[in-house]
Design an enzyme around this catalytic site. Structure first.
Site, mmCIF file in Angstrom:
data_model
loop_
_atom_site.group_PDB
_atom_site.id
_atom_site.type_symbol
_atom_site.label_atom_id
_atom_site.label_comp_id
_atom_site.label_asym_id
_atom_site.label_seq_id
_atom_site.Cartn_x
_atom_site.Cartn_y
_atom_site.Cartn_z
ATOM 1 C CG ASP A 298 35.043 -12.143 -12.268
ATOM 2 O OD1 ASP A 298 35.456 -12.753 -11.270
ATOM 3 O OD2 ASP A 298 35.477 -12.348 -13.422
ATOM 4 C CG HIS B 177 33.211 -5.713 -16.015
ATOM 5 N ND1 HIS B 177 33.521 -5.627 -17.351
ATOM 6 C CD2 HIS B 177 33.217 -7.026 -15.725
ATOM 7 C CE1 HIS B 177 33.687 -6.845 -17.845
ATOM 8 N NE2 HIS B 177 33.514 -7.712 -16.877
ATOM 9 C CD GLU C 42 41.489 -19.081 -16.218
ATOM 10 O OE1 GLU C 42 41.576 -20.270 -16.571
ATOM 11 O OE2 GLU C 42 40.423 -18.432 -16.223
ATOM 12 N NE ARG C 43 41.722 -14.030 -16.141
ATOM 13 C CZ ARG C 43 41.648 -13.336 -17.277
ATOM 14 N NH1 ARG C 43 42.639 -12.536 -17.645
ATOM 15 N NH2 ARG C 43 40.602 -13.471 -18.066
ATOM 16 N NE ARG D 191 29.388 -11.383 -14.927
ATOM 17 C CZ ARG D 191 30.658 -11.314 -15.309
ATOM 18 N NH1 ARG D 191 31.000 -10.569 -16.358
ATOM 19 N NH2 ARG D 191 31.598 -11.979 -14.655
ATOM 20 C CE LYS E 30 34.263 -21.036 -14.938
ATOM 21 N NZ LYS E 30 35.421 -20.182 -15.355
ATOM 22 C CD GLU F 146 35.922 -18.595 -6.139
ATOM 23 O OE1 GLU F 146 35.256 -19.643 -6.133
ATOM 24 O OE2 GLU F 146 36.309 -18.033 -7.188
ATOM 25 C CD GLU G 168 40.606 -12.082 -13.338
ATOM 26 O OE1 GLU G 168 40.336 -12.852 -12.403
ATOM 27 O OE2 GLU G 168 40.032 -12.114 -14.452
ATOM 28 C CD1 TRP H 50 32.046 -11.269 -20.185
ATOM 29 C CD2 TRP H 50 32.641 -12.173 -22.150
ATOM 30 N NE1 TRP H 50 32.018 -12.632 -20.045
ATOM 31 C CE2 TRP H 50 32.366 -13.224 -21.238
ATOM 32 C CE3 TRP H 50 33.033 -12.510 -23.462
ATOM 33 C CZ2 TRP H 50 32.481 -14.572 -21.583
ATOM 34 C CZ3 TRP H 50 33.138 -13.855 -23.808
ATOM 35 C CH2 TRP H 50 32.869 -14.870 -22.878
ATOM 36 C CG ASN I 216 38.126 -22.267 -16.499
ATOM 37 O OD1 ASN I 216 36.916 -22.383 -16.377
ATOM 38 N ND2 ASN I 216 38.742 -21.087 -16.453
ATOM 39 C CD GLU J 270 33.826 -17.152 -16.887
ATOM 40 O OE1 GLU J 270 34.734 -17.871 -16.444
ATOM 41 O OE2 GLU J 270 33.813 -15.921 -16.744
#
Lengths: 705, 705
Positions: free
Chosen positions: A371, A527, A174-175, A342, A294, A393, A399, A549, A217, A298
């Protein structure tokens, strides 16, 4: 005649010295022979042997690395011997429970290198410390520092220095932008790809001591008996290099694997299932590190599905680990719809839980509140949870920073976060000191980098991506290091030791992240990238699965101005920070321009500290940012003579792509925002030659099935 | 003294000869120096130079490969010169429009190698023919055949020898087990990975001349202007190696990219869109090969969405190609629910269209009627569409044959299909002769292999996967070759030339596919693998998206017996074949056991030609099949001294996995079918030590998110 023969031998040694193109596989552990004979001889005199008791796998790894590395650098074999005996001019590995430096006992992983009876002693309280010292000594030689009379020592400032792999069970990442996962699940446990060992060597060389091998995930399958066997096989490869394996867990595993009716953390059967699973894990992997979670984020399941909170979930897992020496790292990356911003959601969910977590729990917080944007203010949770050890983190995979096609050195980004002052306990309460535990005196400390590693031959796709892996490890070990020094160090070890080229390349690396910010999201924009793929620009994105989003949710462009008002007149997210921080960012007239649109809705016509209006400054940054890629190209060309031709060509080609896409970002953003500002592109810049409609099609392409 | 110096020079040449582990990247084009000096000298005498006009990129590639290959094999430089002049003892490349062999003019890609004035001449009518001849000459040396007085010629029997990549735009590979796609779309067109060139060299060395670079489940984005630029860059790398690029197309592209309201093939705007797109493609890629289409299959859109048929769609595309030299390959892999037997569905949809296709259209048919099972009867469409050139599609990636963990050499499978006699025009109307056009005198002929290539360092994951890529190319060029000879040839070029080891390994390869069939789907069992992942056994699968995605649909196990009755008393799919074929397979008492359960529902207690009952034969094959993996391990161990240690270890580890999983298949299938047969495991075999329930969990694991 003897001389003549020696000369001939030298001749053909030269003739056959590695002429093949450098494919980047060896990373910063190249160990190519030092070209300058005199320089080489200087090292030969003090590195004639490696003496190691070799009574543990870690010590064997340390001496193997030294003989391999020095053998390569010095162009002659450096024998390993069990002990120096009366010999001098060599390197001695020594585990010493009393090892200290400058009168202070070393930490368990801290090392010291010093001269003793004409030998260089690498010592520490554990074999892992000696391993780190061995790599430190090699680094000295690789960067051409003197060894004679060396006396240096170093302690890690953070205990758990983690790589988080977002690798999926099907081999995708992922990414990830560097091929597929390096883990070959169908081959494990029988086949251990030699690459696993080289991965472990690279991590050890920069002090990484923990690896979460699967995506947050998470699939439940990693907790099955069959996969635990596979994970144990990997752990066996990483162990001699001082790395422990951790697993991301799927919260509903007790249902999916255990056949239970619930995953409620307070359910006795659920507790028992996790406790039994922990025992099973430690039976297979005695040094298993613990769990990364996690949950309720999401779409992932979590304790909230049962009316419990994050602490209920994390503490249950911590208790499941029981007597075993493991920890739970619980991610705070949550943003349930509801709140007006957010930015505030993770804070609102986690801050009230401060003090409610089990001592074995750490809460893992992304560097910023949204993010992994190219630039974010530090996350307001840092400094706001004094009773909870927080894991920082950061994302190494790019990404939101150009995938593997843009040259972006992340050292400055990571350092910027670490240096940010939370003022939690007054001035100097930096994120770094919150994370290393010194502000709140925590027993545990941790930092995590989301891996940019894949199966590509050079590991990271973009050759400079290797520098991000490297810089993360070095800063995780010592956040006082400067990104510039790390860039020079990495360049010397990886690309060239030619001084002018090192300066040129380190300068490119140092500038690269601000250049990227300028042509993508200047002045605190965030974003506004393409939906789901996060590659190109899509500031016009107004409809998505959820409002937060979209891009318009964040830039709030209108006929008056641009930016997200997070002051008291807006979402007031700013109030989550300490007053000193609010003061820095709270006033649009004094807020540093890099953060301006993070906190303020600024009129297009507003004069900024640069003397330009917002619109003119915005356009200027997009144009100068995109043109700075030409500077990167010029610099790279200048360094060419000092570089391996294949490597030069690789990066040169990627810079062409970067230039093309910088113009894509520039044109997309100035043309789109111009529809609100209704002002011309300021001189001396020429308006884009393509239309906004043309540009939109380019992005839509990447959303096509 | 001179001697002594020469001796020293030799010494250190030996000292530095490649000792590093073989990572498989070089495939069968290793060109390591021939160890035997006398043998080497023999070749040196006839390969002192390469004379080539070098006036085309293809000729330059041919002479570059010869100088590189011979230079490596002979351990000394072999200079390239524009012409031999009066020199002898060298190799001369010559394009000769009149080139012929044995009185017959050569085909455009056919080559001839012969001696002339003490030189070896490689000739053909085109530069591509000379390129193939160059690789043929290298093969002679690599397999240690004499060159002196060489006189050989070869014509390809099939015109279009295609690799189909099922590579997706996001870098994944559908049914790929060797890492990610080798195509790096975000880097193109600026960066051309050197790997592309090595890929093109490998294809050229076995005569592959066409590459479909994207998955048949196609994205529309490949037809965008931006991606056409990327594809053109790849085409530029493949062109000098005689390969043309083709694209799989997404039928609805005119809607998705063109903004049209329909993709109806008879709509004038749709026709115009495709015609314009073809012009755009040929402008960027003058030698573009054409389109591959999967339409109205497994959810893909197609002409039937508009009440048109496959011919309407294919012919529209063919006309869109217009004056350009390209073709349309239209896949017959369709199975609309409805008919009582999936076996018949492609036939029912396509056979009636025979004669309705444009001359530029070929219909691409999988080797068997279901889907690349480990053994299938040949597809009934072969021989049933005399007016349509049919492309034989075989799968090199081991979707149903153990992924990259099982050693399965596919040469025998491909050959078995090619040799199958359709009796279309009487005996000898083999699938090979239907496909090469000789049965029905077609102007076009083609064969396609679904690639097993990925970004793994060794290209195919399992080192022996390389042999499947190799064997496909060799059989595509000449289907008269024997898989055993090809296995020996590949082994000599890739692994070792030691005669006993070559015999041992070629024997392993030769047996490997029947071994796999025995422990997975013996006696004609088919489609009993795990759902969606197609890896492990799941004969109990009774519920899926559609009935013909289950296992029970195919094996029809009940208290009486096992197998799918496809005779007149059943689905009568057998009637799709010519009477002679029906005779072979139509009687359960005489049907070859390898096909028995494909066509018959056989009582458990039925005595077979082996003297055993069906149940006992079934159990016997599962047990002996699984135990044959022990034999493979024994053989591999025997060959060890002749093998590179890293390569030995790689395959040895995979064989351990294969043994484990052969037992998994065996136990799953005998325990499951035993619930119907209700008979004991026959002596001397011991019943499985685990339960069916245990086994079922193993498979479920692979279906977990």
């Amino acid at each position: 005649m003897l001389l003549r023969n020696v000369f001939l031998l030298l001749l053909c040694l030269v003739a056959v010295s590695p002429s093949r193109a450098d494919d980047g596989y060896r990373l910063w552990l190249k160990y190519d022979r030092i070209a300058n004979a005199a320089e080489r001889q200087g090292y030969v005199r003090v590195a004639q042997f490696v003496a190691s008791p070799g009574n543990t796998p870690v010590l064997r790894a340390a001496s193997a690395e030294l003989t391999r590395g020095l053998g390569g650098l010095l162009g002659q074999a450096v024998p390993a011997v069990p002990s120096a005996g009366s010999r001098t001019g060599g390197i001695v590995l020594r585990v010493d429970a009393q090892a200290s430096a400058a009168g202070q006992p070393l930490k368990a992983e801290g090392y010291r290198i010093f001269s003793e009876k004409n030998n260089l002693v690498i010592t520490g309280r554990t074999d892992r410390a000696v391993l780190y010292g061995a790599f430190a000594l090699l680094r000295q030689v690789q960067t051409r520092q003197p060894l004679a009379g060396l006396n240096l020592s170093s302690n890690p400032r953070i205990d758990f220095r983690m790589l988080n792999h977002w690798d999926n069970q099907n081999g995708t990442v992922e990414r990830g932008y560097a091929g597929s996962s390096i883990w070959k699940w169908y081959e494990l446990p029988e086949r251990l790809d030699p690459r696993y060992t080289d991965y472990a060597r690279a991590n050890a060389s920069i002090g990484i001591n923990g690896v979460v091998i699967n995506n947050v995930n998470a699939s439940a399958r990693y907790l099955s008996a069959e996969y635990i066997g596979k994970v144990a096989a990997l752990a066996g490869v990483l162990r001699p290099y001082g790395q422990r394996v951790y697993l991301s867990v799927f919260w509903a595993a007790p249902k999916v694997l255990g056949g239970l009716a619930t995953a409620d953390p307070l359910d006795p059967q659920v507790k028992q299932w996790w406790a039994a699973k922990s025992d099973e894990l430690y039976k297979a992997i005695p040094d298993f590190g613990g769990f990364l979670v996690k949950a309720n984020s999401e779409g992932e399941p979590g304790p909230q599905d049962y009316g419990r909170n994050h602490a209920d979930g994390a503490n249950m897992l911590a208790q499941a680990l029981g007597r075993h020496d493991g920890v739970v790292m619980w991610r705070a990356f949550v943003y349930k719809a509801g709140s007006d911003d957010r930015f505030k959601q993770a804070y609102e969910e986690f801050q009230p839980l401060d003090g409610k977590f089990d001592p074995k729990v750490l809460v893992q917080v992304k560097n910023g509140p949204i993010d992994f944007m190219a630039r974010e203010p530090f996350h307001p949770l840092f400094g706001a949870m004094p009773k909870t050890p927080l894991v920082l983190e950061v994302q190494l995979t790019q990404e939101y920073l150009g995938f593997a096609t843009h040259l972006v050195y992340l050292g400055p980004l990571i350092k910027e976060v670490l240096e940010s002052d939370t003022y939690a306990k007054g001035p100097g309460s930096t994120v770094a000191r919150v994370v290393d535990g010194s502000v709140d005196h925590h027993a545990l400390s941790a930092i995590a980098g989301v891996s940019n590693i894949g199966s590509d031959r050079n590991w990271t796709g973009h050759p400079v991506g290797q520098a991000n892996w490297y810089a993360f490890g070095r800063l995780a070990w010592d956040h006082e290091l400067s990104p510039a020094a790390i860039a020079r160090e990495w360049t010397r070890m990886t690309l060239t030791t030619e001084p002018a080229a090192v300066r040129t390349i380190a300068d490119m690396l140092g500038q690269s992240r601000s250049i990227y910010v300028r042509y993508t999201m200047p002045l605190g924009l965030h974003h506004i990238m393409g939906e789901s793929i996060h590659y190109g620009p899509q500031p016009w994105l107004a409809k998505a699965g959820r409002p937060d989003w979209t891009a318009v949710y964040y830039h709030k462009a209108d006929s008056i101005g641009l930016g997200f008002d997070r002051t008291a007149t807006g979402s007031n997210a700013l109030a989550l920070y300490k007053p000193e921080v609010q003061k820095q960012w709270g006033d649009a007239r004094t807020c540093p321009l890099n953060y301006l649109l993070w906190f303020h809705h600024v009129p297009w016509t507003q004069k900024l500290s640069t003397g330009r209006t917002l619109w003119n400054e915005l356009a200027t940054r997009y144009y100068t940012g995109a043109d700075s890629v030409l500077w990167l190209q010029k610099q790279w060309l200048a360094a060419r003579p000092a570089l391996d031709p294949a490597l030069y060509a690789d990066v040169a080609a990627r810079l062409q792509t970067q230039r093309k896409e910088a113009l894509w970002w520039r044109d997309a953003c100035v043309l789109y925002f111009q529809t609100f500002a209704r002002q011309p592109i300021p001189a001396p810049f020429a308006p884009p030659t393509r239309s906004l409609a043309d540009i939109k099609q380019l992005v839509q392409l990447y959303q096509l099935k």
